[in-house]
Write an enzyme that holds these catalytic residues in place. Structure first.
Site, mmCIF file in Angstrom:
data_model
loop_
_atom_site.group_PDB
_atom_site.id
_atom_site.type_symbol
_atom_site.label_atom_id
_atom_site.label_comp_id
_atom_site.label_asym_id
_atom_site.label_seq_id
_atom_site.Cartn_x
_atom_site.Cartn_y
_atom_site.Cartn_z
ATOM 1 N N LYS A 1 63.376 34.600 18.318
ATOM 2 C CA LYS A 1 63.215 35.814 17.508
ATOM 3 C C LYS A 1 62.729 35.457 16.106
ATOM 4 O O LYS A 1 61.780 36.027 15.602
ATOM 5 C CB LYS A 1 64.560 36.550 17.455
ATOM 6 C CG LYS A 1 64.540 37.791 16.604
ATOM 7 C CD LYS A 1 65.876 38.517 16.657
ATOM 8 C CE LYS A 1 65.905 39.607 15.588
ATOM 9 N NZ LYS A 1 67.150 40.362 15.579
ATOM 10 N N GLU B 1 79.814 36.528 20.525
ATOM 11 C CA GLU B 1 79.044 36.556 19.283
ATOM 12 C C GLU B 1 79.096 37.963 18.668
ATOM 13 O O GLU B 1 79.031 38.125 17.453
ATOM 14 C CB GLU B 1 77.587 36.132 19.540
ATOM 15 C CG GLU B 1 76.855 35.683 18.283
ATOM 16 C CD GLU B 1 75.548 34.941 18.569
ATOM 17 O OE1 GLU B 1 75.547 33.691 18.546
ATOM 18 O OE2 GLU B 1 74.527 35.596 18.825
ATOM 19 N N HIS C 1 89.475 27.260 43.666
ATOM 20 C CA HIS C 1 89.960 25.891 43.893
ATOM 21 C C HIS C 1 90.029 25.108 42.586
ATOM 22 O O HIS C 1 90.073 23.879 42.604
ATOM 23 C CB HIS C 1 89.063 25.195 44.910
ATOM 24 C CG HIS C 1 89.135 25.850 46.252
ATOM 25 N ND1 HIS C 1 90.070 25.497 47.201
ATOM 26 C CD2 HIS C 1 88.438 26.888 46.771
ATOM 27 C CE1 HIS C 1 89.925 26.275 48.269
ATOM 28 N NE2 HIS C 1 88.949 27.129 48.028
ATOM 29 N N LYS D 1 75.140 25.471 10.983
ATOM 30 C CA LYS D 1 73.706 25.143 10.882
ATOM 31 C C LYS D 1 73.422 24.472 9.537
ATOM 32 O O LYS D 1 72.715 23.470 9.463
ATOM 33 C CB LYS D 1 72.865 26.424 10.939
ATOM 34 C CG LYS D 1 72.765 27.079 12.279
ATOM 35 C CD LYS D 1 71.726 28.208 12.166
ATOM 36 C CE LYS D 1 71.826 29.194 13.303
ATOM 37 N NZ LYS D 1 71.006 30.383 13.091
ATOM 38 N N GLY E 1 69.398 39.266 18.923
ATOM 39 C CA GLY E 1 69.100 38.133 19.813
ATOM 40 C C GLY E 1 69.798 38.252 21.160
ATOM 41 O O GLY E 1 69.187 38.092 22.220
ATOM 42 N N ARG E 2 71.095 38.564 21.140
ATOM 43 C CA ARG E 2 71.849 38.604 22.403
ATOM 44 C C ARG E 2 71.610 39.890 23.183
ATOM 45 O O ARG E 2 72.161 40.082 24.262
ATOM 46 C CB ARG E 2 73.339 38.388 22.133
ATOM 47 C CG ARG E 2 73.928 39.314 21.090
ATOM 48 C CD ARG E 2 75.285 38.829 20.624
ATOM 49 N NE ARG E 2 75.810 39.593 19.509
ATOM 50 C CZ ARG E 2 75.544 39.357 18.232
ATOM 51 N NH1 ARG E 2 74.731 38.371 17.909
ATOM 52 N NH2 ARG E 2 76.091 40.090 17.281
HETATM 53 O O1 F6P Z 1 73.399 31.758 17.688
HETATM 54 C C1 F6P Z 1 72.785 32.395 16.616
HETATM 55 C C2 F6P Z 1 71.490 33.018 17.029
HETATM 56 O O2 F6P Z 1 70.938 33.631 15.914
HETATM 57 C C3 F6P Z 1 71.635 34.017 18.184
HETATM 58 O O3 F6P Z 1 72.092 35.240 17.788
HETATM 59 C C4 F6P Z 1 70.264 33.995 18.732
HETATM 60 O O4 F6P Z 1 70.232 34.559 20.004
HETATM 61 C C5 F6P Z 1 69.973 32.510 18.707
HETATM 62 O O5 F6P Z 1 70.563 32.051 17.512
HETATM 63 C C6 F6P Z 1 68.523 32.130 18.779
HETATM 64 O O6 F6P Z 1 67.789 32.678 17.718
HETATM 65 P P1 F6P Z 1 66.221 32.771 17.761
HETATM 66 O O7 F6P Z 1 65.836 33.653 18.891
HETATM 67 O O8 F6P Z 1 65.827 33.348 16.437
HETATM 68 O O9 F6P Z 1 65.668 31.382 17.938
#
Ligand code: F6P
Length: 549
Positions: free
Chosen positions: A211, A358, A389, A513, A272-273
């Protein structure tokens, strides 16, 4: 008080009523609830699209559900839902609209963000994706040397990986089996190495999914993938035929060297999610074809419409969200298991982990005040019967309350032989047996009646009363997959709305990060990292020694 003048959740009369009800209920015994209500089985099954959702095996009465619905009204869940569907900026900390529902809106829908109807843009991208997917599938789109594309490698992480990777597995039976489709996410070089080691670069297409197009894992892997390709094809111009991008950030895509004509766009109002049914689904679309992809979008839309319009009593995402609030806030459950009885759904729970954890892993409310109530659960699980199991023992006889969703299908999909198809009844017999055992257990008297020696009776007794939702559908089709995902998206939404948290930001991933960027030079060059704590400094020193630096 909240900033909007509403009473804080735990001080509302509806919350107090639920707490009192919890006390009065005391120990809930499912055997008793079922004995008291012969209609509890079929009568407690709701329908949404192709999904039958049985919630009879929950530690709730009609009164519990009524009180939970009152809580939903008091917390204005439906008001926030309508604001989301209208495109209002309900992601307050990022000041963004939350419009994944627009990604599956019909062509003639009108959904405005800042006065602009976004639906034509959504369909323009879907059409562009379909055109490209068809060209790859037909062999019309070739690699730099003119060879047909036989391999597709999706490079992305988080929401830019989990959705398409999960759905590719889920819909394998519908994929073009002549294509090899792989997913690379981990910045561990082994991931890319294993994904490409047996592929021919001249026949490989990289789909770079990000994204932001700034995510370090994805940019690093994409750069290494480009090196791998150019080492073999030797010409920078090869990138144009072997790399496409899925992103909101055209500038960064161009900076990376991908022609923006080969970029499939989405927008900042897609989290993103929540992005998997946007351009992020391109690898899946190449695998299953545009028609199947659209069927999946139709499935999402069925549940969107249900969530938007169904009355509270029969609104399935609302119900699932409310049950989660009940267990987390009033019965002390810390986790939630999702247990699909389908090999094809092997990555479904991992996908839901990001969607749920998230979104609702938050500890301040929308006004920034610390919450005084439990928020999102730990989501976990793997496909049955493997889990039976491994960890089911703890669910059956451990000390923890673990509500679980069981997802199963009446018919197997794919080109299974008759013999393998016949195994399906055995799989589903386990599915039904487990929820039965979890709910009703086995009393000491039942154990004794089997002639078990007295000293073993406590060990062989199953208390039962382990709550489950059973989700049953005829078959795992693209539409049913879309329905399942939308169901969980909206369930997560309901819980976030009740807890009054922002389910659409993810600031919690930022600190790690930033620190990783600071520490990396210390690992590589032994550079001094000012302010590094003693524990991490010692570990970095040990790492360098072990690494031979
Ligand atoms: O884990 C943090 C995050 O921003 C997620 O929300 C997102 O899906 C992922 O990193 C990847 O981000 P991008 O699509 O910007 O690379």
């Amino acid at each position: 008080m909240n900033a909007d003048g509403r009473t804080r959740l735990h001080q509302t009369p509806e919350w107090a009523a639920l707490a009192k009800h919890r006390e009065q209920l005391g120990e809930v015994r499912l055997r008793e609830l079922f004995a008291a209500d012969p209609e509890r089985g079929a009568g407690w099954t709701l329908r949404v699209g192709d999904l039958h959702v049985d919630h009879s095996k929950h530690l709730v009465t009609d009164e519990t559900l009524r009180l939970l619905r009152e809580l939903a009204v008091a917390t204005d869940v439906f008001g926030l839902r309508d604001a989301m569907f209208r495109g209002e900026r309900i992601n307050i900390t990022e000041d963004r609209a939350v419009l994944h529902t627009a990604l599956r809106a019909p062509r003639d829908a009108v959904i405005e963000v800042d006065g602009e109807n976004v639906v034509p843009k959504v369909h323009a991208v879907l059409d562009k994706m379909a055109h490209f997917a068809d060209r790859v599938r037909s062999g019309e789109w070739t690699g730099h040397t003119g060879r047909r594309i036989k391999n597709v490698v999706n490079v992305g992480i988080g929401g830019s990986d989990l959705g398409p990777a999960m759905a590719y597995e889920a819909l394998r039976a519908f994929t073009d089996r002549s294509l090899t489709v792989r997913f690379v996410s981990n910045v561990d070089g082994a991931d890319l190495h294993e994904a490409v080691r047996d592929l021919d670069p001249a026949e490989t297409l990289f789909v770079i999914a990000s994204k932001t197009f700034t995510t370090i894992e994805t940019v690093t892997n994409a750069t290494s993938a480009r090196t791998w390709l150019l080492d073999a094809l030797g010409d920078d111009s090869a990138v144009a035929k072997h790399f496409v991008a899925l992103s909101t950030n055209a500038q960064k895509v161009a900076d990376f060297g991908i022609d923006t004509a080969n970029m499939f766009e989405f927008w900042d109002w897609v989290g993103g999610r929540y992005s998997f049914d946007s351009a992020i689904g391109l690898s899946l679309m190449i695998a299953i074809g545009p028609d199947r992809f659209r069927e999946m979008l139709d499935g999402f839309r069925i549940v969107d419409e249900h969530f938007r319009t169904a009355p509270a009593e029969s609104n399935v995402p609302l119900l699932m969200g409310l049950l989660g609030v009940w267990y987390g806030s009033f019965l002390g459950a810390q986790s939630h298991a999702v247990l699909p009885y389908s090999h094809y759904l092997s990555k479904f729970t991992a996908y839901l982990q990001q969607l749920d954890m998230e979104s609702n892993g938050k500890s301040v409310d929308r006004d920034g005040n610390p919450v005084q109530w439990q928020t999102g659960p730990v989501v976990w699980g793997t496909p049955g019967t493997n889990g039976q199991h491994a960890y089911y023992q703890l669910i059956h006889q451990g000390t923890k309350l673990i509500p679980a969703d069981f997802i199963g299908f009446a018919r197997p999909v794919g080109e299974l032989s008759d013999g393998l198809k016949a195994q399906h009844d055995l799989l589903m017999a386990n599915f039904f047996a487990q929820t039965q055992a979890l709910a009703f257990g086995k009393t000491p008297d039942e154990v004794r009646a089997e002639g078990v020696p007295e000293e073993l009776v406590p060990h062989k007794t199953f208390r039962g009363d382990h709550p489950t939702t059973t989700i049953l559908a005829a078959e795992l089709t693209p539409s049913v997959l879309g329905q399942l995902i939308a169901l969980y998206e909206h369930k997560v939404f309901v819980q976030g709305a009740i807890w009054n948290i922002d389910s659409f930001d993810q600031w919690g991933v930022e600190l790690g990060k930033v620190l990783a960027k600071r520490v990396e030079p210390a690992l590589t060059d032994g550079a001094d990292v000012p302010g590094l704590d003693a524990s991490t400094a010692a570990l970095v020193a040990a790492y360098r020694e072990l690494r031979g630096r």
